[in-house]
Design a protein around this motif. Structure first.
Motif, PDB file in Angstrom:
ATOM      1  N   ASP A 140       0.853  -1.186   0.000  1.00 16.33           N
ATOM      2  CA  ASP A 140       0.000   0.000   0.000  1.00 16.33           C
ATOM      3  C   ASP A 140       0.890   1.238   0.000  1.00 16.33           C
ATOM      4  O   ASP A 140       1.525   1.562   1.008  1.00 16.33           O
ATOM      5  CB  ASP A 140      -0.906  -0.022   1.243  1.00 16.33           C
ATOM      6  CG  ASP A 140      -1.798   1.203   1.351  1.00 16.33           C
ATOM      7  OD1 ASP A 140      -1.836   2.007   0.394  1.00 16.33           O
ATOM      8  OD2 ASP A 140      -2.462   1.359   2.398  1.00 16.33           O
ATOM      9  N   LYS A 141       0.932   1.934  -1.135  1.00 18.85           N
ATOM     10  CA  LYS A 141       1.795   3.122  -1.243  1.00 18.85           C
ATOM     11  C   LYS A 141       1.421   4.209  -0.235  1.00 18.85           C
ATOM     12  O   LYS A 141       2.277   4.969   0.214  1.00 18.85           O
ATOM     13  CB  LYS A 141       1.723   3.693  -2.666  1.00 18.85           C
ATOM     14  CG  LYS A 141       2.555   2.939  -3.683  1.00 18.85           C
ATOM     15  CD  LYS A 141       2.716   3.706  -4.976  1.00 18.85           C
ATOM     16  CE  LYS A 141       1.439   3.727  -5.770  1.00 18.85           C
ATOM     17  NZ  LYS A 141       1.637   4.296  -7.138  1.00 18.85           N
ATOM     18  N   ASP A 142       0.140   4.297   0.092  1.00 21.58           N
ATOM     19  CA  ASP A 142      -0.301   5.331   1.033  1.00 21.58           C
ATOM     20  C   ASP A 142       0.331   5.165   2.411  1.00 21.58           C
ATOM     21  O   ASP A 142       0.434   6.118   3.186  1.00 21.58           O
ATOM     22  CB  ASP A 142      -1.825   5.314   1.171  1.00 21.58           C
ATOM     23  CG  ASP A 142      -2.521   5.743  -0.115  1.00 21.58           C
ATOM     24  OD1 ASP A 142      -1.879   6.443  -0.914  1.00 21.58           O
ATOM     25  OD2 ASP A 142      -3.694   5.384  -0.309  1.00 21.58           O
ATOM     26  N   LEU A 143       0.740   3.941   2.706  1.00 21.64           N
ATOM     27  CA  LEU A 143       1.357   3.661   4.001  1.00 21.64           C
ATOM     28  C   LEU A 143       2.606   4.508   4.198  1.00 21.64           C
ATOM     29  O   LEU A 143       2.906   4.957   5.313  1.00 21.64           O
ATOM     30  CB  LEU A 143       1.719   2.168   4.060  1.00 21.64           C
ATOM     31  CG  LEU A 143       2.011   1.537   5.428  1.00 21.64           C
ATOM     32  CD1 LEU A 143       0.783   1.612   6.322  1.00 21.64           C
ATOM     33  CD2 LEU A 143       2.426   0.085   5.250  1.00 21.64           C
ATOM     34  N   PHE A 144       3.315   4.777   3.109  1.00 23.75           N
ATOM     35  CA  PHE A 144       4.570   5.525   3.196  1.00 23.75           C
ATOM     36  C   PHE A 144       4.342   7.028   3.336  1.00 23.75           C
ATOM     37  O   PHE A 144       5.242   7.764   3.731  1.00 23.75           O
ATOM     38  CB  PHE A 144       5.426   5.242   1.958  1.00 23.75           C
ATOM     39  CG  PHE A 144       5.769   3.784   1.801  1.00 23.75           C
ATOM     40  CD1 PHE A 144       6.805   3.224   2.523  1.00 23.75           C
ATOM     41  CD2 PHE A 144       5.027   2.972   0.965  1.00 23.75           C
ATOM     42  CE1 PHE A 144       7.111   1.878   2.396  1.00 23.75           C
ATOM     43  CE2 PHE A 144       5.326   1.625   0.825  1.00 23.75           C
ATOM     44  CZ  PHE A 144       6.366   1.078   1.543  1.00 23.75           C
ATOM     45  N   GLU A 145       3.136   7.483   3.008  1.00 24.13           N
ATOM     46  CA  GLU A 145       2.780   8.894   3.162  1.00 24.13           C
ATOM     47  C   GLU A 145       2.063   9.147   4.481  1.00 24.13           C
ATOM     48  O   GLU A 145       2.368  10.087   5.210  1.00 24.13           O
ATOM     49  CB  GLU A 145       1.889   9.337   1.996  1.00 24.13           C
ATOM     50  CG  GLU A 145       2.593   9.360   0.646  1.00 24.13           C
ATOM     51  CD  GLU A 145       3.690  10.407   0.570  1.00 24.13           C
ATOM     52  OE1 GLU A 145       3.567  11.440   1.259  1.00 24.13           O
ATOM     53  OE2 GLU A 145       4.673  10.193  -0.160  1.00 24.13           O
ATOM     54  N   ASP A 146       1.094   8.308   4.788  1.00 17.70           N
ATOM     55  CA  ASP A 146       0.229   8.529   5.952  1.00 17.70           C
ATOM     56  C   ASP A 146       0.695   7.802   7.202  1.00 17.70           C
ATOM     57  O   ASP A 146       0.306   8.159   8.316  1.00 17.70           O
ATOM     58  CB  ASP A 146      -1.197   8.082   5.626  1.00 17.70           C
ATOM     59  CG  ASP A 146      -1.742   8.717   4.365  1.00 17.70           C
ATOM     60  OD1 ASP A 146      -1.323   9.852   4.061  1.00 17.70           O
ATOM     61  OD2 ASP A 146      -2.563   8.084   3.676  1.00 17.70           O
ATOM     62  N   GLY A 147       1.499   6.751   7.034  1.00 17.40           N
ATOM     63  CA  GLY A 147       1.882   5.925   8.166  1.00 17.40           C
ATOM     64  C   GLY A 147       0.818   4.882   8.467  1.00 17.40           C
ATOM     65  O   GLY A 147      -0.194   4.770   7.772  1.00 17.40           O
ATOM     66  N   PHE A 148       1.046   4.128   9.514  1.00 20.56           N
ATOM     67  CA  PHE A 148       0.108   3.071   9.910  1.00 20.56           C
ATOM     68  C   PHE A 148      -0.967   3.695  10.806  1.00 20.56           C
ATOM     69  O   PHE A 148      -0.957   3.555  12.017  1.00 20.56           O
ATOM     70  CB  PHE A 148       0.863   1.959  10.636  1.00 20.56           C
ATOM     71  CG  PHE A 148       0.111   0.670  10.744  1.00 20.56           C
ATOM     72  CD1 PHE A 148      -0.649   0.182   9.690  1.00 20.56           C
ATOM     73  CD2 PHE A 148       0.179  -0.078  11.905  1.00 20.56           C
ATOM     74  CE1 PHE A 148      -1.338  -1.022   9.790  1.00 20.56           C
ATOM     75  CE2 PHE A 148      -0.497  -1.286  12.022  1.00 20.56           C
ATOM     76  CZ  PHE A 148      -1.256  -1.752  10.960  1.00 20.56           C
ATOM     77  N   THR A 149      -1.889   4.413  10.165  1.00 24.58           N
ATOM     78  CA  THR A 149      -2.923   5.163  10.874  1.00 24.58           C
ATOM     79  C   THR A 149      -3.909   4.220  11.570  1.00 24.58           C
ATOM     80  O   THR A 149      -3.920   3.018  11.313  1.00 24.58           O
ATOM     81  CB  THR A 149      -3.698   6.048   9.894  1.00 24.58           C
ATOM     82  OG1 THR A 149      -4.343   5.200   8.918  1.00 24.58           O
ATOM     83  CG2 THR A 149      -2.767   7.019   9.182  1.00 24.58           C
ATOM     84  N   VAL A 150      -4.744   4.806  12.433  1.00 24.30           N
ATOM     85  CA  VAL A 150      -5.770   4.026  13.134  1.00 24.30           C
ATOM     86  C   VAL A 150      -6.685   3.335  12.123  1.00 24.30           C
ATOM     87  O   VAL A 150      -7.035   2.158  12.284  1.00 24.30           O
ATOM     88  CB  VAL A 150      -6.597   4.922  14.075  1.00 24.30           C
ATOM     89  CG1 VAL A 150      -7.779   4.130  14.667  1.00 24.30           C
ATOM     90  CG2 VAL A 150      -5.717   5.475  15.188  1.00 24.30           C
ATOM     91  N   PHE A 151      -7.058   4.062  11.078  1.00 23.33           N
ATOM     92  CA  PHE A 151      -7.916   3.476  10.049  1.00 23.33           C
ATOM     93  C   PHE A 151      -7.232   2.286   9.379  1.00 23.33           C
ATOM     94  O   PHE A 151      -7.857   1.237   9.143  1.00 23.33           O
ATOM     95  CB  PHE A 151      -8.265   4.528   8.998  1.00 23.33           C
ATOM     96  CG  PHE A 151      -9.037   3.977   7.827  1.00 23.33           C
ATOM     97  CD1 PHE A 151     -10.392   3.693   7.941  1.00 23.33           C
ATOM     98  CD2 PHE A 151      -8.392   3.718   6.621  1.00 23.33           C
ATOM     99  CE1 PHE A 151     -11.096   3.164   6.864  1.00 23.33           C
ATOM    100  CE2 PHE A 151      -9.083   3.189   5.547  1.00 23.33           C
ATOM    101  CZ  PHE A 151     -10.444   2.914   5.668  1.00 23.33           C
ATOM    102  N   LYS A 152      -5.948   2.427   9.070  1.00 23.54           N
ATOM    103  CA  LYS A 152      -5.219   1.337   8.427  1.00 23.54           C
ATOM    104  C   LYS A 152      -5.046   0.157   9.383  1.00 23.54           C
ATOM    105  O   LYS A 152      -5.051  -1.009   8.963  1.00 23.54           O
ATOM    106  CB  LYS A 152      -3.861   1.825   7.932  1.00 23.54           C
ATOM    107  CG  LYS A 152      -3.953   2.756   6.723  1.00 23.54           C
ATOM    108  CD  LYS A 152      -2.593   3.075   6.154  1.00 23.54           C
ATOM    109  CE  LYS A 152      -2.700   4.045   4.981  1.00 23.54           C
ATOM    110  NZ  LYS A 152      -3.466   3.487   3.858  1.00 23.54           N
ATOM    111  N   GLN A 153      -4.904   0.454  10.666  1.00 23.36           N
ATOM    112  CA  GLN A 153      -4.801  -0.632  11.648  1.00 23.36           C
ATOM    113  C   GLN A 153      -6.111  -1.412  11.724  1.00 23.36           C
ATOM    114  O   GLN A 153      -6.108  -2.648  11.761  1.00 23.36           O
ATOM    115  CB  GLN A 153      -4.447  -0.065  13.020  1.00 23.36           C
ATOM    116  CG  GLN A 153      -3.032   0.493  13.098  1.00 23.36           C
ATOM    117  CD  GLN A 153      -2.699   1.035  14.479  1.00 23.36           C
ATOM    118  OE1 GLN A 153      -2.892   0.353  15.484  1.00 23.36           O
ATOM    119  NE2 GLN A 153      -2.212   2.266  14.539  1.00 23.36           N
ATOM    120  N   ILE A 154      -7.221  -0.686  11.756  1.00 28.87           N
ATOM    121  CA  ILE A 154      -8.532  -1.347  11.785  1.00 28.87           C
ATOM    122  C   ILE A 154      -8.717  -2.206  10.542  1.00 28.87           C
ATOM    123  O   ILE A 154      -9.144  -3.366  10.623  1.00 28.87           O
ATOM    124  CB  ILE A 154      -9.665  -0.305  11.891  1.00 28.87           C
ATOM    125  CG1 ILE A 154      -9.620   0.378  13.266  1.00 28.87           C
ATOM    126  CG2 ILE A 154     -11.028  -0.959  11.671  1.00 28.87           C
ATOM    127  CD1 ILE A 154     -10.583   1.540  13.402  1.00 28.87           C
TER     128      ILE A 154
END
Length: 330
Positions: A140-154
């Protein structure tokens, strides 16, 4: 009656939210991939369920100074063998079924967030193909911009096949980790070697690559473009870059000969040399001809990975076969 219906409606929503939250909490506690490691339930972690996410999270905790990039062949390299020469914190960013796009983003992120001094890249031919089989990864390319956000963790915990994992965790009898500092462990390798004979391992990997090279291997520039950007990132940030082609078993080269695709193979090596010097181990030599050195036709056993580093760091104290590794300069 309307108030009563409204009350039931609100209670239904609250119950749904409670059950939803409870489901996430249970998955968080079980932690199938080993992302948070907050609770030790004695369950074996299955990193393969989310390789890319797990690597991203662990990378941020590890904060390396040196990284190893590449596919599964690089994934088998022991960081301790490289620490001998870099004398710092080494993390293995090798990824099974890795693409050059993935490698580029992991490299870029690492350089932007950590004090990276050394980068070692183990190159494979197939990722440079213009046509690639879908690797069905969790990249997920967005991971490198946004980080492992709460939404991504869920999302991560909801996407995991919990029943499949619990069945795996319950039935396995493994006693040691499969991965350490990003690398596949010697213990993991021993399981692979114990469960299948050389002939089985050879046939499975040979047949797999024969099919892959037949259906997908095509010359193109897309992979080279990503590779050029990776090399440029290292130059722009004054990073010591070491590049090598991985030492596949000779039967892998024979597949290319049989399919009349050696032109792609030679052109690939030629184009690599135009970008930056590299050590070429992907040849027919005394190491690649010896079946005992291999897990399968694609992967050199971990205990021989030190030969790469001894060669590329010019370590005269190590007995490296003379025909293993050729420095290519344009």
């Amino acid at each position: 009656m309307k108030k009563q219906y409204k009350k039931y409606f609100i209670l239904s929503i609250l119950l749904t939210l409670f059950l939803f939250g409870l489901g996430i909490a249970i998955r968080y506690i079980i932690d199938p991939v080993g992302i948070n490691n907050k609770f030790n339930l004695g369950l074996y972690k299955d990193v393969a369920l989310a390789y890319r996410v797990q690597k991203f999270v662990e990378l941020n905790k590890f904060k390396p100074n040196t990284i190893i990039l590449g596919g599964s062949r690089a994934h088998y390299l022991n960081p301790k063998d490289l620490e001998k020469y870099t004398h710092d914190k080494v993390y293995n960013l090798g990824l099974t079924y890795s693409t050059l796009e993935e490698q580029y983003y992991f490299l870029k992120y690492s350089i932007e967030h950590f004090e990276i001094k050394n980068v070692v890249i183990g190159l494979n031919l197939y990722p440079f193909s213009e046509k690639l089989e879908d690797n069905s990864s969790d990249f997920d390319k967005d991971l490198f911009e946004d980080g492992f956000t709460v939404f991504k963790q869920i999302k991560h915990y909801l996407d995991l096949p919990l029943y499949k994992y619990l069945k795996y965790a319950y039935e396995n009898e493994y006693t040691e980790p499969f991965y350490k500092d990003g690398a596949i462990t010697a213990y993991h390798q021993s399981i692979v070697l114990k469960n299948h004979s050389w002939e089985e391992r050879k046939k499975n990997s040979y047949d797999g690559y024969y099919k892959k090279y037949t259906e997908y291997l095509e010359w193109g520039e897309s992979g080279l473009d990503y590779y050029r950007k990776m090399v440029q990132l290292c130059k722009d940030n004054n990073i010591n870059l070491k590049v090598f082609t991985t030492a596949v078993h000779v039967s892998q080269i024979e597949i290319l000969e049989d399919l009349n695709k050696m032109d792609i193979f030679y052109k690939w090596k030629e184009e690599l040399g135009k970008i930056t010097p590299y050590y070429d181990f992907m040849t027919k030599n005394s190491v690649t001809r010896n079946d005992d050195n291999y897990i399968d036709t694609s992967h050199l056993k971990q205990e021989f990975g030190y030969l790469y580093f001894a060669k590329i760091f010019d370590d005269k104290s190590v007995n490296v076969p003379e025909d293993f590794g050729i420095l290519i300069k344009n």
